[in-house]
Design an enzyme around this catalytic site. Structure first.
Site, PDB file in Angstrom:
ATOM      1  CE1 TYR A 295      -4.023   1.825   0.231  1.00 30.00           C
ATOM      2  CE2 TYR A 295      -3.260   2.734   2.300  1.00 30.00           C
ATOM      3  CZ  TYR A 295      -4.171   2.709   1.274  1.00 30.00           C
ATOM      4  OH  TYR A 295      -5.218   3.582   1.295  1.00 30.00           O
ATOM      5  NE  ARG A 299      -0.602   5.536   1.626  1.00 34.10           N
ATOM      6  CZ  ARG A 299      -0.894   5.780   2.888  1.00 34.10           C
ATOM      7  NH1 ARG A 299      -2.073   6.270   3.197  1.00 34.10           N
ATOM      8  NH2 ARG A 299      -0.022   5.571   3.852  1.00 34.10           N
TER       9      ARG A 299
ATOM     10  CB  CYS B 147      -8.438   8.006   0.984  1.00 27.92           C
ATOM     11  SG  CYS B 147     -10.032   7.539   1.619  1.00 27.92           S
ATOM     12  CG  HIS B 148      -4.972   7.664  -1.187  1.00 30.30           C
ATOM     13  ND1 HIS B 148      -6.226   7.164  -1.429  1.00 30.30           N
ATOM     14  CD2 HIS B 148      -4.257   6.654  -0.658  1.00 30.30           C
ATOM     15  CE1 HIS B 148      -6.252   5.885  -1.069  1.00 30.30           C
ATOM     16  NE2 HIS B 148      -5.079   5.551  -0.610  1.00 30.30           N
ATOM     17  N   GLY B 149      -5.210  12.335   0.109  1.00 32.15           N
ATOM     18  CA  GLY B 149      -4.844  13.738   0.072  1.00 32.15           C
ATOM     19  C   GLY B 149      -5.069  14.460  -1.239  1.00 32.15           C
TER      20      GLY B 149
END
Lengths: 435, 183
Positions: A295, A299, B147-149
């Site tokens: 993960y 990201r 969640c991921h900005g």
């Protein structure tokens, strides 16, 4: 396979079966007298431990399925009913949930063993690749299993992971709709995940069978990474390694049982005890710990790849992250063909030894990064760690092929085990003799 | 492939004829397997009842200026924001060169005061924050995906973070001045 020479059994019942289907001959050949290197350390327990965990997961899983309802309106409730009302339901569910974590612990240690001692190298490449297939199947199974309780993390984890496929150019959105069976994660998705979660473990059993078959063709690697040269290098599997494996399995199960009874929720996320709500995303969606390194890699790709200072983009950040994540597994498949160094075991590879231990550290750093919100220093840290992960396979390994020295290999396992003068390992020197 | 040539050169002709049979048999087999596989794959696509739920009507009258509501459409949240003049102004004055997914505000709305979008982050499908007055709205005064900005602006356009495109605008029509049908 063929009906070659078969030694008759004394017990008439066994002999009656074996002369018609030589299953006892097979068991004796592969697990009784099977010649196994005599210098295994405890890292060689983890294949057996992983097998035990797989069986345990299937047993607890089938019993859970007798009480679980795979419907969006009832799934959460049925899991709570298992926890409160079903006889020993709490135990079986906690064994299953923690069993997944401990299955991954066993498998990650097993993979590390293979990496460190060069078990992936010729002639065990296919054995290793089957292992990677097992890892992928485990990941798919674990992911779908985590969706079944239909809590907030189940729902949003499913949403994020299925959306990975939308990064595929052209057909991505159609694939996601196909996976969902609708326009969002909903009842059809839950239903099919249940069907597949029930199916895949049995596929896993099949691939594990191939993995073990391939192992029994090449024979096991060993901590020295040199081939066995004759009977003086080996021991029969039974009783030597049946005993050693049993001991390792018991120690491992003690730790597992301690988690199951005393801290059954420590490896899970509390938000999964909130029923799924499609309108509210939890503040931090985190996958289970065993997915965190991958993960983090997903990201870490926060930038588009294209021609600098123009708007031309070849790979968008989203697709780049997905490719980097799947690439991290694909590199494991490629490893046997990337690494051409003549020594297998890291014991005789001074540079590789350091690099592979740093890779382990790197894996843990990625795991921590994956569990943190994607902001601040965690992003560049994850990027550096991702860079090292890729560099290990694509830069360091090819460099080691060319430049890394090989320490002197012992002439045979037998002589290495018996020699008291081996440099670092005082393997068999008795204190009295040393004095 | 006449009989005469076959008699002239029985072995060569026999071989190519055999090859032809293999190829056609394999082709028929492949078509057969494909036509059996298709129902087994297509069953996973949305079923008729799922497709039937594909429109939603919304009455806009209760939404005051500056407020936003979330409605469900096809199992997804749809954001409807009644924008203030300042928000419309800011959205219209954005330089297109600053945008990742270049789109003017005019292209994204039918009536400037009503912004209707699918409330799903185009990165990996979380629901961005910004609907409630108390929510974090991100650095561009629109929506922020925790969640991921990813940061979205007053027009729901992606400005910062990993999401590749602007928040999607669904098909919708104004049935009256204050009612819309989504889908």
């Amino acid at each position: 396979m063929g009906s070659g020479e078969r030694k008759p059994f004394e017990n008439p019942a066994i002999e009656w079966v074996d002369s018609r289907l030589p299953i006892f001959t097979l068991i004796n050949k592969e697990y009784g007298v099977f010649p196994t290197p005599k210098n295994f350390n405890y890292f060689w327990n983890f294949g057996a431990i992983a097998t035990v965990m797989l069986v345990l997961m299937i047993l607890t899983g089938i019993t859970l399925a007798m009480h679980y309802t795979p419907h969006a309106d009832y799934a959460f409730e049925s899991v709570e009913r298992i926890m409160r009302d079903v006889n020993f339901g709490w135990l079986i569910r906690y064994m299953h949930a923690n069993g997944a974590s401990f299955f991954f612990i066993a498998v990650y240690i097993h993979i590390f063993r293979g990496l460190y001692y060069g078990s992936y190298k010729q002639p065990r490449e296919l054995l290793w690749i089957l292992g990677v297939v097992i890892l992928l199947l485990m990941m798919a199974t674990a992911f779908m299993g985590y969706v079944l309780p239909w809590g907030q993390m189940s729902f949003w984890g499913a949403t994020v992971i299925t959306n990975l496929f939308s990064a595929i150019p052209l057909v991505g959105d159609d694939i996601v709709t196909l996976l969902w069976g609708g326009f969002s994660v909903d009842n059809p998705t839950l239903n099919r995940f249940f069907a597949l979660h029930y199916l895949l473990p049995f596929v896993l059993v099949g691939v594990v069978g191939l993995h073990v078959w391939a192992l029994h063709v090449t024979g096991s690697n060993n901590p020295l990474g040199i081939d066995t040269k004759g009977p003086q290098d080996t021991l029969p599997f039974h009783p030597y390694y049946t005993m050693k494996d049993t001991f390792g399995i018991l120690v491992f199960l003690i730790i597992y049982v301690a988690f199951t009874f005393f801290m059954p929720n420590s490896l899970g996320h509390p938000d999964n005890y909130i029923p799924a709500d499609p309108l509210v995303t939890p503040a931090h969606i985190v996958p289970e710990w065993y997915f965190l390194p991958f993960y983090a890699i997903l990201r870490a790709i926060t930038f588009d790849v294209g021609i600098p200072f123009t708007d031309i983009v070849f790979v968008e950040a989203k697709l780049g992250g997905v490719l980097a994540m799947f690439g991290a597994i694909a590199l494991l498949v490629a490893l046997p063909f990337l690494d051409k160094h003549p020594a297998r075991s890291a014991r005789f590879r001074p540079w590789f030894k350091i690099a592979v231990l740093v890779l382990v550290l790197d894996f843990f750093i990625l795991m921590v990064c994956g569990g943190k919100p994607a902001e601040g220093l965690w992003v560049p840290l994850a990027q550096v760690a991702t860079l090292y992960y890729y560099a290990f396979f694509l830069v360091l390994i090819p460099l080691f092929n060319k430049f890394e020295p090989r320490l002197d290999l012992p002439p045979s396992i037998h002589e290495a085990v018996l020699s008291c003068c081996s440099k670092k390992k005082q393997c068999c020197s008795h204190p009295t003799e040393a004095a | 492939m006449s009989d005469t040539t076959q008699q002239d050169n029985p072995h060569g002709e026999e071989g190519s004829r055999r090859d032809f049979l293999y190829l056609t048999a394999a082709a028929f087999g492949a078509v057969g397997a494909g036509s059996v596989a298709w129902p087994l794959i297509h069953q996973m696509n949305p079923a008729a009842d799922t497709l039937a739920l594909s429109t939603t009507e919304v009455d806009l009258t209760p939404i005051e200026k500056g407020q936003a509501i979330t409605v469900m459409w096809r199992g997804k949240p749809v954001f409807i924001r009644h924008r203030t003049e300042a928000e419309i102004e800011a959205a219209r004055n954005t330089d297109l060169a600053d945008l990742r997914d270049k789109q003017t505000d005019e292209d994204r709305v039918q009536k400037a005061e009503w912004l209707v979008m699918v409330g799903i982050c185009t990165h990996l499908g979380c629901v961005p924050l910004g609907q409630k007055p108390s929510d974090i709205k991100g650095e561009y005064n629109g929506w922020f995906c925790p969640c991921h900005g990813s940061h979205y602006d007053e027009s729901g356009r992606i400005r910062k973070g990993p999401a590749p495109t602007n928040l999607a605008v669904p098909d919708y029509t104004f049935l009256t001045d204050t009612t819309i049908r989504i889908g």
